[in-house]
Each structure stands twice: as structure tokens, then as C-alpha cells.
Design an enzyme around this catalytic site. Sequence first.
Site, mmCIF file in Angstrom:
data_model
loop_
_atom_site.group_PDB
_atom_site.id
_atom_site.type_symbol
_atom_site.label_atom_id
_atom_site.label_comp_id
_atom_site.label_asym_id
_atom_site.label_seq_id
_atom_site.Cartn_x
_atom_site.Cartn_y
_atom_site.Cartn_z
ATOM 1 N N TYR A 113 6.316 8.058 0.777
ATOM 2 C CA TYR A 113 6.717 6.730 -0.121
ATOM 3 C C TYR A 113 5.647 6.989 -1.231
ATOM 4 O O TYR A 113 4.384 7.056 -1.072
ATOM 5 C CB TYR A 113 6.335 5.528 0.872
ATOM 6 C CG TYR A 113 7.439 5.439 1.630
ATOM 7 C CD1 TYR A 113 8.804 4.943 1.603
ATOM 8 C CD2 TYR A 113 7.425 5.830 3.210
ATOM 9 C CE1 TYR A 113 9.680 4.757 2.532
ATOM 10 C CE2 TYR A 113 8.262 5.556 4.119
ATOM 11 C CZ TYR A 113 9.517 5.067 3.544
ATOM 12 O OH TYR A 113 10.377 5.073 4.690
ATOM 13 N N PRO A 114 6.106 6.832 -2.479
ATOM 14 C CA PRO A 114 5.430 6.948 -3.498
ATOM 15 C C PRO A 114 4.665 5.365 -3.911
ATOM 16 O O PRO A 114 5.015 4.890 -4.978
ATOM 17 C CB PRO A 114 6.689 7.369 -4.775
ATOM 18 C CG PRO A 114 7.769 6.616 -4.167
ATOM 19 C CD PRO A 114 7.618 6.599 -2.522
ATOM 20 N N LYS A 115 3.692 5.183 -2.885
ATOM 21 C CA LYS A 115 2.962 3.850 -3.314
ATOM 22 C C LYS A 115 2.125 3.919 -3.955
ATOM 23 O O LYS A 115 1.052 4.598 -3.797
ATOM 24 C CB LYS A 115 2.682 3.404 -1.607
ATOM 25 C CG LYS A 115 4.085 3.187 -0.862
ATOM 26 C CD LYS A 115 4.041 2.537 0.243
ATOM 27 C CE LYS A 115 5.281 2.352 1.109
ATOM 28 N NZ LYS A 115 4.766 1.364 2.277
ATOM 29 N N LYS A 116 1.620 2.845 -4.886
ATOM 30 C CA LYS A 116 0.528 2.637 -5.455
ATOM 31 C C LYS A 116 0.262 0.922 -5.203
ATOM 32 O O LYS A 116 0.971 0.127 -4.931
ATOM 33 C CB LYS A 116 0.569 2.769 -7.154
ATOM 34 C CG LYS A 116 0.806 4.285 -7.293
ATOM 35 C CD LYS A 116 0.897 4.613 -8.824
ATOM 36 C CE LYS A 116 -0.318 4.262 -9.715
ATOM 37 N NZ LYS A 116 -0.150 4.317 -11.238
#
EC number: 4.1.1.4
Length: 246
Positions: A113-116
Site C-alpha cells: 500500500y502506497p501509504k504516507k
Amino acid sequence: MLESEVSKQITTPLAAPAFPRGPYRFHNREYLNIIYRTDLDALRKIVPEPLELDRAYVRFEMMAMPDTTGLGSYTECGQAIPVKYNGVKGDYLHMMYLDNEPAIAVGRESSAYPKKLGYPKLFVDSDTLVGTLKYGTLPVATATMGYKHEPLDLKEAYAQIARPNFMLKIIQGYDGKPRICELICAENTDITIHGAWTGSARLQLFSHALAPLADLPVLEIVSASHILTDLTLGTPKVVHDYLSVK
């Protein structure tokens, strides 16, 4: 710790892992979804092959998760792009922002998941369902929708939540060369829909260098949904290995 025990650990630090083992069950997960039409050329620049664009749409999603097994309570916001892979329709997860460190860590480490870190909120303001996103102290997105104005067919709501999610997993080796570069697919499972609504919605995106949601501009609102559900995150699987391509 014995050498044989080290490989059995889920993550570091060993004395207080960044996240517990799954599965991760979400109770009373609340969605605000707004599908909008955007610039096709902008989408072509960011959607990775071998995924194919389904249409020039983006799904802006805001998710409030008050009761998540092992991860607690948090809110998440992001953009998903309708795509096809080998004829299967799903969503490519473009970017995600949330306010919970364990959820960021497990999403990036155990999946793709491209989480920030970001500061999303989902709340009711009088008769309006509102979703906001800040990156640091600056506003990035504001979404509004009439609160429970029209019922949404539960089968349609289920179909929205059950769509496969495609993500990129990229990890460099210590020499700076790619060690993992994969296209991942994951699906939500054990889905129960508690309620679903649709209605008028608007979405405003603000330019930000490090949270560039506005690079996919809102040209037209297509549809909106407000969904309450329980679900479990499915196990991710590799569908394409970029490093194996000659």
C-alpha cells in the site's frame, strides 16, 4: 535470542514490533467515495504497465476506521484509478495518506500500500458529510456530500468494496539496485454492508508538491457513495514481477 527464533519475528524492533500479526479486521469502516473524470494524459503518465486504463476516472476515497484489529482507530484518504489486468477490472492505488503509524508500517512492509503520513478527517457538518485532508498543516483536499440523501443498492455498494486493488511493491537492495519490483493484487474479504447511500457531491483539490492529488484534476463529478461496512484485508499476491522481464 536464538538464531532460529530471529526469522520467526514479524518486524522490528524485536522488543516492540511496529505492528502485530494479522489478519486485520475492520468494524464499522466508513467510506466516502467520489468518482470523478480527470485528464487522460495525466493518468497515462502514472499508471504502470501491464495495467490498462479502464477509463479516465479517479476514485477519491476517504475511510474512517474506528475499530481495527491490532491497529486501533485511524482515518485514511487517497486516490484509486480504475484499471484492467488480464481482463480483470480493479483499482490501481495511486497514493494514500493516513494518521496511524502501525497502519502505515504494516501497509508498506507486509503489503504494498502506497501509504504516507497525512491528516485526513471524515465527519458530519450539519447535513453534509465532509472529508478533509491535510499534509502537515496545509489543506490538500476537501470533499462534501449530502448526508444520507438517497439509498444506494447494497449489491452496488458491495461491488465497490470488493474490487481488486493493484499496487506496486518497490524495494532497493543495499547496493541501490532493485531487489523487489512487483505488481501486487489484494482483495477485501468477509464483507458485510451495514448501509449505503448516494447523492450530490463536490471535490476540491489543492496543489501540493509532496501530496500531488491535484495533478489528477477534477473535471467532472461522476458519482458518489457513502458506505458503512465490516471487512477483512485479504492476503496480497504477486501478479507481475518486473525484475523477471527480460
